[in-house]
Design a protein around this motif. Structure first.
Motif: not given
Length: 374
Positions: A26, A28-29, A55, A57-59, A63-65
């Motif tokens: 995916y 990376d945001p 997806e 978590d990012i939304t 989300w964490s690296d």
């Protein structure tokens, strides 16, 4: 070579590897770069479910690296301390705690690998080899470092979650009677007699007493002005620092019964000039805890005290004696403690309620001395 037949999705993709397991990829945001998830999955369905979770978590902004937690605790703790705004003595103590109590266990570990169970085991081991106050301080610093790691989004949750580990019950310290205070003052070296009396009847801390100058002593109004506190580094270097809070800068009345002792001491033992130190060491240098501790212990024994009283217990004694008839506000002001309205500390109190507190202490002194003489 990886099987490229994996089905593309609106968000990321799932592909089968040569091993037969499935991998998800995916964007990376943060960087927009294509990245692969750390785990692989047994089935395509499992991979697609994992991708859906990423997806989501990012939304939601959760989300964490995954690579962030790979940062090692040692370098991170060093950088954390460097970024803190701390007084020199506090910085030295923090550095010592980190070096002696945190780095040996956690220095080479990644932030993400540190668990609550490991924290608990470390704390138990520390308690077996050192005093509880030191362990509490180490735990507080550990928690603060990892709180910053959470803020930096390097870990999702702080593993320092041990209830009560950040505090300890301070043992009840002895309260000396006025005759006991004078017994020690009479037994100690003459240059330290006033130091003992001031500690008990003004409740100043050792560092505040050690930094007093002649100009801070008002013999006309029987009062002291606390402007600074002496600190000692582990190297032995001495320096004056501002009190911990604005409330630490304060006038403090002392009983007029101490005036003869004050005048005698200033004439015989204080440094010269307005900026001369009121209390000096045995060789005329600055007063240090190390060059006073032996005299205190010897005087305590000579006075026949049955309790293991520390010098700081004189402050506890004075606060207890002063508490009679004084309001909480008046006591906090006299003791140099911060309050929500710290500006009140700058009001001149020598001729007001603080003088009344000192006068009550003076009456206790007179009565105790009369009883001793009778």
């Amino acid at each position: 070579m990886a099987n490229s037949q994996g089905r593309r999705r609106r968000f990321g993709s799932a592909r089968q590897l040569k091993s037969g397991r499935w991998q998800v990829r995916y964007r990376d945001p943060g960087t927009g770069q294509l990245r692969s998830a750390e785990e692989t999955y047994a089935t395509k369905r499992d991979a697609e479910v994992a991708l859906t979770h990423i997806e989501a978590d990012i939304t939601r902004g959760q989300w964490s690296d995954p690579d962030a937690g790979k940062v090692h605790f040692g370098p991170y703790a060093t950088a954390w301390l460097k970024d803190r705004k701390l007084a020199a003595r506090s910085r030295e103590r923090h550095e010592s705690v980190i070096r002696l109590h945190l780095l040996p266990t956690f220095g080479a570990r990644s932030l993400a690998s540190i668990t609550t169970a490991q924290i608990r085991a470390w704390r138990t081991a520390c308690l077996d080899r050192t005093g509880e106050p030191t362990v509490v301080k180490a735990y507080q610093i550990m928690r603060a470092i990892l709180n910053t790691a959470v803020d930096d989004e390097l870990i999702r949750r702080n593993p320092c979650r041990i209830k009560g580990a950040d505090q300890y019950d301070v043992p009840e310290r002895p309260v000396l009677t006025v005759p006991e205070v004078y017994a020690v003052a009479d037994a100690i070296a003459p240059r330290y007699r006033l130091l003992v009396l001031f500690a008990a009847f003004t409740t100043l801390r050792f560092g505040e007493l050690a930094s007093l100058r002649r100009r801070d002593v008002d013999t006309e109004n029987a009062a002291l002005t606390v402007r600074r506190a002496q600190a000692e580094m582990q190297t032995g270097a001495l320096f004056d620092k501002a009190p911990k809070s604005d409330a630490g800068v304060r006038p403090v009345a002392f009983p007029i019964e101490l005036l003869p002792d004050v005048r005698l001491h200033l004439d015989a033992y204080a440094g010269p000039g307005r900026d001369g130190h009121v209390f000096l060491g045995p060789q005329g240098g600055q007063l240090r805890r190390s060059n006073f501790r032996g005299d205190w212990i010897d005087a305590r024994k000579k006075a026949g005290l049955t309790v293991d009283a520390h010098f700081h217990d004189l402050r506890h004694t004075g606060n207890t004696l002063a508490a009679s008839g004084a309001s909480l506000r008046e006591l906090m002001t006299r003791m140099g403690h911060s309050t929500p309205r710290a500006a009140l500390i700058y009001q001149h109190m020598v001729n007001g309620r603080d003088r009344e507190i000192a006068d009550r202490l003076g009456s206790m002194i007179r009565k105790a001395r009369e009883d001793t003489d009778s």
